[in-house]
Structures are given as structure tokens and as C-alpha cells.
Design a protein around this motif. Structure first.
Motif, short mmCIF file in Angstrom:
data_model
loop_
_atom_site.label_atom_id
_atom_site.label_comp_id
_atom_site.label_asym_id
_atom_site.label_seq_id
_atom_site.Cartn_x
_atom_site.Cartn_y
_atom_site.Cartn_z
N GLY A 1 -46.27 82.50 47.26
CA GLY A 1 -45.27 82.65 45.89
C GLY A 1 -45.98 82.46 44.50
O GLY A 1 -45.54 82.47 43.60
N PRO B 1 -47.78 84.97 41.76
CA PRO B 1 -47.76 86.26 41.46
C PRO B 1 -49.01 86.85 41.15
O PRO B 1 -49.22 87.40 40.06
CB PRO B 1 -46.80 86.57 40.24
CG PRO B 1 -46.73 85.35 39.49
CD PRO B 1 -47.17 84.18 40.93
N ARG C 1 -49.83 90.69 40.91
CA ARG C 1 -49.50 91.42 39.65
C ARG C 1 -50.15 90.90 38.41
O ARG C 1 -50.36 91.86 37.42
CB ARG C 1 -47.97 90.81 39.31
CG ARG C 1 -47.02 91.49 38.35
CD ARG C 1 -45.73 91.36 38.81
NE ARG C 1 -45.30 92.76 39.52
CZ ARG C 1 -44.90 92.27 41.02
NH1 ARG C 1 -44.69 91.26 41.41
NH2 ARG C 1 -44.63 93.50 41.63
N ASN D 1 -58.30 69.76 43.12
CA ASN D 1 -57.08 68.87 43.35
C ASN D 1 -56.19 69.81 43.84
O ASN D 1 -54.82 69.41 43.87
CB ASN D 1 -56.76 68.51 41.97
CG ASN D 1 -57.76 67.30 41.26
OD1 ASN D 1 -57.89 66.41 42.05
ND2 ASN D 1 -58.50 67.82 40.27
N SER E 1 -56.42 80.09 35.94
CA SER E 1 -55.94 79.66 37.38
C SER E 1 -54.59 79.83 37.56
O SER E 1 -53.59 79.71 36.68
CB SER E 1 -56.63 78.43 37.58
OG SER E 1 -55.77 77.41 37.12
N TYR E 2 -54.19 80.12 38.62
CA TYR E 2 -52.92 80.36 38.98
C TYR E 2 -52.67 79.63 40.54
O TYR E 2 -53.38 79.84 41.41
CB TYR E 2 -52.71 81.82 39.52
CG TYR E 2 -53.15 82.63 38.22
CD1 TYR E 2 -52.30 82.89 37.24
CD2 TYR E 2 -54.33 83.22 37.92
CE1 TYR E 2 -52.63 83.62 35.93
CE2 TYR E 2 -54.73 84.01 36.90
CZ TYR E 2 -53.83 84.14 35.92
OH TYR E 2 -54.16 84.68 34.50
N SER E 3 -51.76 78.72 40.52
CA SER E 3 -51.46 78.01 41.75
C SER E 3 -50.13 77.93 42.11
O SER E 3 -49.10 78.12 41.22
CB SER E 3 -52.05 76.52 41.32
OG SER E 3 -53.19 76.48 40.91
N GLY E 4 -49.81 77.67 43.44
CA GLY E 4 -48.52 77.47 43.97
C GLY E 4 -48.52 77.26 45.40
O GLY E 4 -49.48 77.55 46.07
N PRO E 5 -47.19 77.52 45.80
CA PRO E 5 -47.23 77.53 47.43
C PRO E 5 -47.80 78.88 47.98
O PRO E 5 -47.51 79.98 47.46
CB PRO E 5 -45.59 77.43 47.58
CG PRO E 5 -45.00 78.02 46.33
CD PRO E 5 -45.90 77.79 45.28
N GLU F 1 -39.32 80.97 51.41
CA GLU F 1 -38.65 81.41 50.15
C GLU F 1 -39.77 81.89 49.17
O GLU F 1 -39.39 83.01 48.54
CB GLU F 1 -37.51 80.55 49.51
CG GLU F 1 -36.21 80.31 50.48
CD GLU F 1 -35.17 79.87 49.31
OE1 GLU F 1 -35.37 79.95 48.16
OE2 GLU F 1 -34.00 79.75 49.99
N PRO F 2 -40.83 81.24 49.05
CA PRO F 2 -41.86 81.60 48.32
C PRO F 2 -42.35 83.20 48.50
O PRO F 2 -42.39 83.88 47.72
CB PRO F 2 -42.84 80.77 48.41
CG PRO F 2 -42.33 79.36 48.98
CD PRO F 2 -41.24 79.88 49.81
N ASN G 1 -39.59 85.58 47.69
CA ASN G 1 -39.58 85.78 46.30
C ASN G 1 -40.62 87.06 46.04
O ASN G 1 -40.23 87.55 44.91
CB ASN G 1 -39.71 84.44 45.56
CG ASN G 1 -39.28 84.56 43.94
OD1 ASN G 1 -38.21 84.73 43.74
ND2 ASN G 1 -40.22 84.36 43.36
N MET H 1 -38.93 89.90 46.86
CA MET H 1 -38.40 90.54 45.80
C MET H 1 -38.62 90.93 44.58
O MET H 1 -38.25 91.83 43.88
CB MET H 1 -37.52 89.07 45.57
CG MET H 1 -36.28 88.70 46.48
SD MET H 1 -35.26 89.92 47.00
CE MET H 1 -34.32 90.22 45.50
N SER H 2 -39.92 90.35 44.08
CA SER H 2 -40.50 90.84 42.58
C SER H 2 -40.98 92.21 42.95
O SER H 2 -40.65 93.07 41.81
CB SER H 2 -41.66 90.15 42.36
OG SER H 2 -41.50 88.58 42.13
#
Lengths: 415, 415
Positions: free
Chosen positions: A136, A138, A141, A277, A296-300, A305-306, A309, A312-313
Motif C-alpha cells: 500500500g 507508493p 513512485r 515502532n 520515511s514511508y509507512s503503511g500496510p 485492497e492495499p 490500490n 490501480m495507481s
């Protein structure tokens, strides 16, 4: 309204997610881009199988991949079937047939990314693969576009949700490695055969993809030394906690002159490092660059769905290029004039644990203990070497500590 | 090789950074985009002033803004002078002259973003402003592009480095608000007159810009209730720490149906929330969306090179559009069919502190003390209300606690 014909290879978790998001976002996409997507054909193993897709449109399934990649009306192929050889062949064929390709296949991009990128470039089509790393987020990109005028010097990430879940559970629930892995499996976060995740194979693929974009360099996965999480003990986890550290499954790449220093394996992270963390199945990537310093870039990291998504991008990026008649601007080209080496060849600080240590300091020779007292925080069976040690010094120290009777685990420290 | 002529308004910290990055990245940009940037004219107050720019090229300075915005050969105008009225007029003129505009001016975009976006749309030119929020983090691009098929439901961020530095220093160094602010000023993190930062005005601007992209809604800054950090005491900081909380300067926007609930002010953040570990002048934005859940983006919030790097990203985005003859695809359009309300109108959990509390529980009426014991952790002068309280209940509780003799501070809690 322009209609873009899309073919799909595979219709599992990610594929279904893509269909759901396409269905849900149909009106918004039409409004903002003036485009309607026609999912023309979907190649699956069992085209007649009943699928519980909550989609209003009719879908056309086929058992033959060729029906998708050789259909002249299809402009974009989405590959979400996730095999290596079959996907490689299919994508090569789709590209030579003039179709742009979007794939979520990390193994394929990690191993064949440069070849496919070159092929796409030669045939003036797009090749995008945002979903292949950190579902999830980006991150590709961002590496590709926003940092174009900046020089990336290092990457550190937690990119395998399964490993991170297991180590997080060991810490939070004080459970063993085996118990935590079972829990991950029962929650669907680990596969029945979790070897690719826990041995760092999946993480190595992702590091290679990140490295292709950040440094223009595809990592030689055969030569890469990686370490899994299966050797991490509760003793290590608890000892780290005593010294204010958390053990995390990391991927690291640092560029120094024309050498890329890499690591795939568990490290000990100080509390103030953002990666300390990042818990459970979450993914996070820290990027160090000349102009920005650390971002920094964090997410699922996964999930239907992630990941969908991100596909889809990519689909929208490719579509914009089609509308602009500007196909052929895929993610960065790779250039291979860079050497590779293990991060462990550089002097590092270490967290060491003596497993099966009985508290009897006599096992450590007096000289070594004197040395340790000067450079490390000593806390029973846990040692935090806060002075940089060369590879040789580290090896000497661990064998002296082990002294033939105990097992020494070592973790590079991230500040 | 295509030459793109660029004009610049202002040449302070950010402007110099842009020139440095352009100079450093010249070859790479030529190679990858086939473009050379010609910085044609730079409008500054004192064109004859000696500037310590380490640039190999000759630069042409002018004292007149008109010389830049009315020069027919200039295709892109970069506005980094940072005033409101003058910049608004200049940008309007540049747009009506058919030039694309890049600005780092948050006040301008926060207050006039929708008008300028509409104007740019009418004149088929680009308007980009990545540098206006969270300097080095490509958050606007992420909101605009990667999340296009996703529905954003909430934003929580630390977007003012000065305030975050002051509160971080109060916690880490156990210093007072005044001491910490002085330290921030001596390090160049706070201005001599820091009112825009510490009173939340700067943060409110940024929330409005984020909200324009995330929800298509520009916040009415005159009606927005915001709170600064000047009332935060050491007692509050220490009390929060006792209860596992950290006080952080936040901006929040949550969409519920057709209502946007906003907050600009200090909140109490639980340790496991990623924002708890965003320290010093770092910025961070958490985005909650339907497909992705929560993703987070962190990095330097200000500084010459990070901000300049965002300007550069915009410059390359606009340049690609010029090459593709596809000018006019600026950041999202805004639509204004959404209501606004304070987040405090929703039931929230709170961290409360009684300042100048002497430990004499008798100051709290017996009934209220009984009530408190049921819903909160009581720890001397600190109260953590872990049950949702309506606005009325919260007001009732704070006035009962104050009881005419003490001052009650309250902070919404972020989990």
C-alpha cells in the motif's frame, strides 16, 4: 469518453481487489480522466469456477493466457498470477505485442526487472510494478518521481510483514518463535510453508527492486548473504529490550562511492529510530538522500485492497501515458556499473547475546571481559558493543565469547 | 535538447536552494529528460546585492517583478518570495500571461488556492505547490496521484517544525516553554517573532492545503478554532509522560458524511502512535483511506534543500507537461459542498491536567471525584479520561475540576 481495454492474468486476492476498486471507482475515473476501463478478458486456471465477486459488470474468463496477451484490442495487461517462468514468458510476449504491462510480481521484477525494463523500452510500452514492494505504500513512485533531482545514498526498510509480525508478537506477547509463527499462520499473515518470508527471500526480492529504482542497480540475489528470522530467540528479544533495543527484520542498502553495501536480516534498532515502532504486518521504508536527509514511508505491506490500490495507481499512470500518446516512460532505467558487498564488511556496532549462558562469567576469558567492560554495556548475557567493530574484530569477539560452550547471536545496531 | 526558460520571484533561502539543485542536477536532467533549464530572470528587492551563490552560470537579476511575469519567453515562474498580496497579484498575472506557476507560498495557497487553481484551469497552465506543506515530504503528490482511486477519510499530522521542536525540547530536556522557544530561536528553528508558528497559524494554512487535496475542500480559516502551544506547561508534559502520553502539536481533519471535523492544536498521543516518535523539526502526516487504511509520510518539514527539492519536483512535473503539450493538469480541483465543524464537537477521550494543583483533593467536589474515579486514571494532578466525553460533558468536568481555584488544561487523546 475513451475506452481502454484491459486484460488480466490471474484473479486471486490481488486480482479480485483490482476488480473491486475498478468497480467502485468507475464514476470518479470517468469524471476525472474521461476514461472508461473495459476489462476484456481474464485468464485463470479454472474459467468456469464460481467466484464470489461483487461486480456489476459481466466478466469474460478464459483458460488460455494467449487469449489475453495476443488479443490485439487489449492495450494494458495486468499480471497478478504470481509465478516466475510463466509470468516472464507471458509478459515478454505482451510487451512484444505492444501492450503495456502492470505487475505485482516481486520475484519476477527482482530477478528479471532489468531485462523487462529494457524490453519495454525497446518496444515503447510502459512497465509498472508499484504493487511488488510494500503493497500500500507508493514507495516506488516516490523513488522514481519525487526524488529525481536528489541523490539517494541509503535505504533501510521493514518490507516483510510476516517476519515483522512474528518478531513483534515475540516481543509483545513474550511468546516463542514457534508460537508466534503459528499465530501468524492462523491469522493468515503467514503461509503454510512460510520459508520465503522467514528466510528473507521475499525481503531480498524487494530490496533488489528498491535498489533498481534508488541506485539503478539490480542486486545479485545469488551472491547476496541474507539471514532469516528463524534463529531469533526469546532471549535475544528480551535482552534487546533490556538495553533499549528492538529486533526487527530489516533490508538495508547503502551506497558508498561505486559500491552498494547490503543487508537482509534481523537487526537491533534503538527506540528513537522510526523502524522500532513499525509493528505487526506494517511495512516502512526510510530513504536517505543528499537534499532531503531522511524521509520515511509507512503503511500496510500486503492485503488485497492495499496491493490492488497500487495496481490501480499504475493503471492510471499508464492510462495517462496512453491518452498523451507518451507510452514508454516506465520506472527508471537500470545501469549496472556498481559493485556489491555485504554491509557486514563495514565496521558496525553490534548487539550480542549469549544463548544458553548460565551467568557464569568465567566462560568469558578475563582479557575479553576486560575488553568488553571498556567498550560495551554488559548486562548478564547481553552485550551492546557501541564501538565500531570491523568484521574481523566482530568474529574474534564472538568466538571468544562463545568459547566453545555457548552460542553467540549478533545483530547490527541501527541508531 | 529542449530549452525551458524559467523566471524566479525571490531569491532567499528556498530560491538559493533551487539554484543550487538546478546547478547540481543539470547533467542528470539533460540526460533523462532531454531538457535544459535557462534561468532567465530573477526578481529580487536588491538586484545589485552580492550573493554568495556557488553557481557556475551567469544569473540575471532584476528589481521589477513585471520583468519576469511579462517576459514572453519565460514559460515557468517559480514564486519563492513569500508575501501574500504581492505574490497573489504576480501569480495571477503570470497565469493570465499563459505561464505555469510553481509556488512554495503556503499562506497564499491556503487562502487563495481554489481561486488560483480555477484561474490556472481556465488559462490551461499548471499550478504546483508541493513545497508549501511539509518541505521535503512529497505528500501533496501522494495525495493527488497515488490515492486517486482511494477515498481519504482522515488526515492527522505534525506539520509545524517550530512547535514540534519546542514541545520535544520541553520533554527531552525538561526545560520550560520559554527556554525551549529561546533554544529554537538560537538554532534558527524559530523566528524572532514566532507567533505564526506557535499560535498554530502556519499549521492551519497547511491543514487547509492538505484538505484541498484530500477532501477537495478549502478550510475557512477565519472560522477555524485553533489553539497554539504557548499554554502548554512543563506540568502538562511531565504528567503526560507519567501516563504514557506525549503532547504533540497536531492538525487533524476527519470526514464524516458531508462534514469535515478539524482540529489545530496540541493533543496527547499514545506511545504506539507513530506521531509520538516524530521529534524536533521533523514533520509527519498520517493518511487514513478506505483501501489502504493508514499510511504515513515523514521527513524534514523545512530547510533550504528539502523545500527546494519539492520545488524541483514540481518543476520537472510541469516540464513533462510542457514536453507532452499537456499543460493544465495541476493538482486536484477543489469542490466546496462540504460542511465544517470542530473535532471537539465529537465525543473524544481527553488527557486533563490541573495546573497549580496542590495535591489537595478536597478542591474537587466529592461527587466529581467519585465520577472521576469511575472513568479516569487518577494520578495526582493528571487525569486520563479514557471514556468518550461529549463537548458538554468535557466542559462540565473541566469547570468542576477547576472549581474556581485551579486551571485545567485538556488535550484530546490520539491512540
Amino acid at each position: 469518453m475513451t475506452t481502454i481495454s484491459v486484460g488480466m492474468l490471474g484473479c486471486g486476492t490481488v486480482g479480485s481487489g483490482v476488480l473491486t476498486l475498478l468497480n467502485r471507482g468507475d464514476n470518479q475515473i470517468s469524471e476525472s480522466l474521461g476514461v472508461h476501463f473495459n476489462i476484456k478478458k481474464i485468464a485463470v486456471k479454472h474459467p468456469d469456477k464460481k467466484r464470489g465477486l461483487n461486480i456489476t459488470k459481466d466478466l469474460s474468463f478464459t483458460g488460455e493466457i494467449e487469449n489475453v496477451i495476443n488479443d490485439p484490442s487489449i492495450q494494458i495487461v495486468i499480471e497478478v498470477m504470481g509465478t516466475l517462468d510463466q509470468a516472464y514468458k507471458a509478459i515478454q510476449q505482451a510487451i512484444t505485442n505492444g501492450k503495456s504491462v502492470i505487475t505485482a510480481n516481486k520475484e519476477l521484477i527482482a530477478l528479471k526487472g532489468p531485462q523487462l525494463t529494457k524490453l519495454a523500452h525497446d518496444y515503447h510500452v510502459d512497465l509498472y510494478y508499484e504493487a511488488s514492494v510494500a503493497g500500500g505504500i507508493p514507495i516506488l513512485r516516490v523513488l522514481n518521481e519525487s526524488l529525481i533531482t536528489d541523490q539517494i545514498t541509503g535505504l533501510t526498510g521493514i518490507v516483510n510483514g510476516t517476519s515483522n509480525f512474528v518478531l513483534s508478537a515475540m516481543k509483545t506477547d513474550h511468546s516463542s518463535y514457534e508460537e508466534s509463527l503459528k499465530q501468524a499462520q492462523s491469522l493468515g499473515y503467514a503461509e503454510a510453508n512460510p520459508i520465503k518470508d522467514i528466510e528473507g527471500i521475499d525481503a531480498a526480492y524487494k530490496l533488489s527492486i528498491l535498489s533498481q529504482l534508488a541506485f539503478g542497480h539490480s542486486i545479485n540475489l545469488k551472491q547476496l548473504k541474507r539471514k532469516g528470522i528463524e534463529g531469533v530467540t526469546s532471549n535475544d528479544i528480551n535482552g534487546a529490550e533490556v538495553l533499549g533495543l528492538t529486533i526487527k527484520p530489516a533490508v538495508i542498502a547503502r551506497q558508498k562511492d561505486h559500491e552498494l553495501f547490503t543487508l537482509v536480516g534481523p537487526v537491533a534498532v534503538y527506540k528513537q529510530n522510526p523502524l522500532a515502532n513499525v509493528n505487526g504486518v506494517e511495512n516502512s521504508v526510510l530513504v536517505t538522500s543528499t537534499a532531503l536527509g531522511t524521509t520515511s514511508y509507512s503503511g500496510p505491506g500486503a492485503g488485497s485492497e492495499p496491493t490492488a490500490n497500487s495496481v490501480m495507481s499504475d493503471l492510471l499512470a499508464v492510462t495517462k501515458h496512453i491518452l498523451l500518446e507518451q507510452i514508454g516512460t516506465s520506472f527508471n532505467k537500470t545501469t549496472d556499473d556498481i559493485g556489491e558487498s555485504s554491509l557486514m564488511n563495514l565496521p558496525l556496532t553490534y548487539f550480542l547475546t549469549l544463548n544458553s549462558f548460565t551467568g557464569d562469567e568465567a566462560k568469558i576469558s578475563p582479557e575479553n571481559y576486560e575488553f568488553l567492560k571498556q567498550v560495551v554495556k554488559v548486562n548478564h548475557a547481553y552485550f551492546c558493543v557501541t564501538k565500531l567493530l570491523t568484521k574481523e574484530q566482530k568474529n574474534e569477539l564472538t568466538s571468544a565469547l562463545a568459547n566453545g560452550v555457548t552460542e553467540v547471536h549478533f545483530y547490527p545496531i541501527l541508531k
